[in-house]
Write a protein that holds these residues in place. Structure first.
Motif, PDB file in Angstrom:
ATOM      1  N   LEU A   1      -9.570   5.136 -13.179  1.00  0.00           N
ATOM      2  CA  LEU A   1      -8.644   4.014 -13.139  1.00  0.00           C
ATOM      3  C   LEU A   1      -8.592   3.434 -11.734  1.00  0.00           C
ATOM      4  O   LEU A   1      -8.979   4.080 -10.757  1.00  0.00           O
ATOM      5  N   ASP A   2      -8.084   2.208 -11.666  1.00  0.00           N
ATOM      6  CA  ASP A   2      -7.733   1.651 -10.358  1.00  0.00           C
ATOM      7  C   ASP A   2      -6.399   2.257  -9.952  1.00  0.00           C
ATOM      8  O   ASP A   2      -5.470   2.348 -10.770  1.00  0.00           O
ATOM      9  N   ILE A   3      -6.301   2.680  -8.660  1.00  0.00           N
ATOM     10  CA  ILE A   3      -5.110   3.399  -8.205  1.00  0.00           C
ATOM     11  C   ILE A   3      -4.620   2.794  -6.896  1.00  0.00           C
ATOM     12  O   ILE A   3      -5.412   2.508  -5.984  1.00  0.00           O
TER      13      ILE A   3
ATOM     14  N   LEU B   1       7.069  -5.635  -9.616  1.00  0.00           N
ATOM     15  CA  LEU B   1       7.101  -4.462 -10.499  1.00  0.00           C
ATOM     16  C   LEU B   1       7.432  -3.206  -9.709  1.00  0.00           C
ATOM     17  O   LEU B   1       8.201  -2.348 -10.160  1.00  0.00           O
ATOM     18  N   ILE B   2       6.843  -3.087  -8.520  1.00  0.00           N
ATOM     19  CA  ILE B   2       7.069  -1.896  -7.690  1.00  0.00           C
ATOM     20  C   ILE B   2       8.527  -1.800  -7.270  1.00  0.00           C
ATOM     21  O   ILE B   2       9.120  -0.718  -7.244  1.00  0.00           O
ATOM     22  N   LYS B   3       9.153  -2.944  -6.974  1.00  0.00           N
ATOM     23  CA  LYS B   3      10.560  -2.938  -6.567  1.00  0.00           C
ATOM     24  C   LYS B   3      11.477  -2.518  -7.715  1.00  0.00           C
ATOM     25  O   LYS B   3      12.541  -1.943  -7.498  1.00  0.00           O
TER      26      LYS B   3
ATOM     27  N   ARG C   1      -3.543  -3.420 -17.835  1.00  0.00           N
ATOM     28  CA  ARG C   1      -2.311  -2.742 -18.216  1.00  0.00           C
ATOM     29  C   ARG C   1      -1.928  -1.843 -17.055  1.00  0.00           C
ATOM     30  O   ARG C   1      -2.747  -1.033 -16.579  1.00  0.00           O
ATOM     31  N   VAL C   2      -0.676  -1.992 -16.584  1.00  0.00           N
ATOM     32  CA  VAL C   2      -0.257  -1.332 -15.345  1.00  0.00           C
ATOM     33  C   VAL C   2       0.867  -0.349 -15.644  1.00  0.00           C
ATOM     34  O   VAL C   2       1.794  -0.661 -16.405  1.00  0.00           O
ATOM     35  N   LEU C   3       0.766   0.858 -15.041  1.00  0.00           N
ATOM     36  CA  LEU C   3       1.853   1.839 -15.084  1.00  0.00           C
ATOM     37  C   LEU C   3       2.331   2.052 -13.653  1.00  0.00           C
ATOM     38  O   LEU C   3       1.536   2.377 -12.759  1.00  0.00           O
ATOM     39  N   ILE C   4       3.631   1.850 -13.405  1.00  0.00           N
ATOM     40  CA  ILE C   4       4.235   2.064 -12.088  1.00  0.00           C
ATOM     41  C   ILE C   4       5.142   3.282 -12.180  1.00  0.00           C
ATOM     42  O   ILE C   4       5.979   3.382 -13.085  1.00  0.00           O
ATOM     43  N   GLY C   5       4.990   4.232 -11.246  1.00  0.00           N
ATOM     44  CA  GLY C   5       5.824   5.423 -11.246  1.00  0.00           C
ATOM     45  C   GLY C   5       6.147   5.891  -9.837  1.00  0.00           C
ATOM     46  O   GLY C   5       5.582   5.399  -8.856  1.00  0.00           O
TER      47      GLY C   5
ATOM     48  N   TYR D   1       6.844   8.528  -2.761  1.00  0.00           N
ATOM     49  CA  TYR D   1       5.709   7.618  -2.946  1.00  0.00           C
ATOM     50  C   TYR D   1       5.903   6.831  -4.250  1.00  0.00           C
ATOM     51  O   TYR D   1       6.585   7.269  -5.177  1.00  0.00           O
ATOM     52  N   ILE D   2       5.265   5.677  -4.282  1.00  0.00           N
ATOM     53  CA  ILE D   2       5.165   4.869  -5.512  1.00  0.00           C
ATOM     54  C   ILE D   2       3.685   4.696  -5.811  1.00  0.00           C
ATOM     55  O   ILE D   2       2.897   4.412  -4.903  1.00  0.00           O
ATOM     56  N   TYR D   3       3.325   4.877  -7.077  1.00  0.00           N
ATOM     57  CA  TYR D   3       1.913   4.718  -7.433  1.00  0.00           C
ATOM     58  C   TYR D   3       1.780   3.732  -8.599  1.00  0.00           C
ATOM     59  O   TYR D   3       2.697   3.560  -9.405  1.00  0.00           O
ATOM     60  N   ALA D   4       0.633   3.102  -8.659  1.00  0.00           N
ATOM     61  CA  ALA D   4       0.312   2.182  -9.755  1.00  0.00           C
ATOM     62  C   ALA D   4      -1.046   2.571 -10.324  1.00  0.00           C
ATOM     63  O   ALA D   4      -2.031   2.651  -9.581  1.00  0.00           O
ATOM     64  N   LEU D   5      -1.069   2.852 -11.622  1.00  0.00           N
ATOM     65  CA  LEU D   5      -2.323   3.121 -12.331  1.00  0.00           C
ATOM     66  C   LEU D   5      -2.661   1.867 -13.137  1.00  0.00           C
ATOM     67  O   LEU D   5      -1.844   1.373 -13.917  1.00  0.00           O
TER      68      LEU D   5
END
Length: 451
Positions: A69-71, A102-104, A120-124, A133-137
């Motif tokens: 995935l893109d990370i 989205l990150i905020k 399709r993005v997952l933010i966690g 930390y905040i990550y986006a897959l």
């Protein structure tokens, strides 16, 4: 036809819309589950393996993810990326504002899912040590969007073909119906009063036309049967009433030809009255044959058959005195019932018992018994009378049939009694069996369905 095509097109549109949204939802759920699974592995690697991020450096541990995935990993305090592995830099650049928003909005307890362009993005969130930390897959879903696009194109093509097929098929059905109706019209015009036995041939392959023709033929059967009954009634009346009418006419002419005494007038008028009563009796019997069996069945009710015959035997017993005939009615006052019209059922057994008395020998016997045979009750009436000749057994239930002078005398009967019995038994969906030995007696058995 146009309205029908439009309705079908709208129906197809509604069905496709439902299928499209259902398919889209299924794909979205599948991708979300895939991202959630990969996010769980990602967090495990970060926490358990103690990975330390260095800006823009590929970390070998991340190669262990199930799907590439893109990370993007961001330091939540410094608000700066600490790890970026993107296959499409243009995507991040052109959608940086959307990703930042989205990150905020990401929740500490719950992952955030979103669709950005064909991704399709997952933010966690997670912590590595004490550092948040905040990550986006990011997963490319362009293949799924391509599939959905093909689904839309396929629907449009199928709808177009369906409309064409529906238009053609509707025209074909209408042409078939019109051809079938023309055949029915032509055949119906050929059916006249003299050839009511003719029927409409079923040549159409259309089920609706075939059912219509079958219904019309059934109606013609009923019409023909009604005409036959009317014709037979007319023939029977003219056959049976001709002699007594001529007799009445002759007696009246004689009365008018000369003067007579009061006593002579009374005697001759008594003879005329006898003839009139005879005519009335025959007419009443003939009218039974003109009644439609279906209309009679509307008045059918459960009848306790043995109880009815016992009452009839008490009434008929007085008629046996003249010949000293013994009437043995060996029935039980049971609760067995048959479905029928009680007055018509009485006529059946009244006629049979009357014949057994009329054609019995002096001092003879009549025995009436009953028995059960499967789903029917049988009533058997046997006598010790003069019997019926073998050659006449099959004719005995025909209208106006009379045996020779050994069995009949003038005015002894109209020749309708047993034909009425046979007709009424048939109306009640029963059967009549007749056995006889000339000089020894006859046995009449009536079978009627039990309720």
């Amino acid at each position: 036809m146009v309205k029908s095509s439009v309705r079908n097109f709208i129906a197809l549109g509604i069905i496709f819309t439902g299928v499209f949204f259902l398919t889209s939802g299924l794909f979205k759920n599948y991708v979300n589950k895939e991202l959630a699974s990969e996010a769980a592995v990602f967090q495990y690697l970060l926490k358990e393996e103690g990975v330390v991020f260095e800006a823009n450096r590929v970390i070998d541990y991340l190669d262990l993810l199930p799907v590439r995935l893109d990370i993007i990993v961001i330091d939540a305090e410094a608000k700066k990326p600490v790890y970026v592995e993107i296959s499409d830099d243009a995507f991040v650049f052109s959608n940086s504002k959307a990703l930042t928003k989205l990150i905020k909005n990401v929740d500490l307890e719950k992952n955030l899912y979103a669709t950005v362009e064909n991704k399709r993005v997952l933010i966690g969130r997670f912590t590595n040590g004490d550092k948040p930390y905040i990550y986006a897959l990011i997963r490319d879903v362009s293949d799924i969007n391509l599939y959905l696009s093909w689904l839309i194109i396929t629907f449009v093509m199928m709808s177009f073909l369906a409309v064409i097929w529906n238009y053609y098929n509707t025209n074909n059905i209408v042409d078939t119906l019109l051809m079938g109706l023309n055949e029915i019209t032509n055949s119906a015009n050929d059916i006249k009063g003299k050839n009511l036995s003719k029927r409409i041939e079923i040549t159409s392959t259309n089920d609706s036309i075939g059912n219509l023709i079958f219904t019309l033929n059934s109606m013609l059967d009923r019409v023909e049967n009604s005409f036959i009954r009317i014709s037979e009634f007319t023939d029977n009346v003219s056959h049976e009433l001709k002699t007594p009418i001529m007799s009445i006419k002759s007696m009246i002419e004689v009365e008018l030809s000369s003067e007579r005494t009061v006593e002579e007038y009374q005697e001759d008028l008594g003879k005329v009255l006898d003839e009139v009563n005879w005519l009335n009796n025959i007419i009443q019997k003939l009218l039974i044959f003109t009644k439609n069996p279906e209309s009679l069945e509307e008045h059918f009710r459960p009848v306790k058959i043995e109880k009815m015959i016992l009452e009839l035997c008490e009434f008929m017993d007085i008629l046996t005195l003249e010949k000293e005939i013994t009437l043995n009615c060996q029935l039980e006052d049971s609760e067995i019932e048959v479905l029928g019209e009680e007055s018509l059922l009485r006529d059946i057994f009244l006629n049979i018992i009357s014949n057994s008395i009329k054609y019995n020998k002096d001092g003879g016997e009549i025995n009436i018994t009953s028995f059960i045979l499967e789903d029917k009750i049988g009533i058997r009436i046997s006598d010790t009378g003069i019997g019926i000749k073998d050659k006449n057994l099959k004719k005995i239930t025909e209208r106006f049939f009379r045996e020779d002078k050994v069995r009949t005398t003038k005015k002894s009967g109209s020749g309708l009694g047993l034909s009425i019995v046979s007709h009424l038994v048939e109306v009640h969906r029963g059967t009549l069996e007749i056995e006889s030995t000339e000089g020894a007696g006859s046995v009449f058995t009536v079978y009627l369905p039990k309720v």
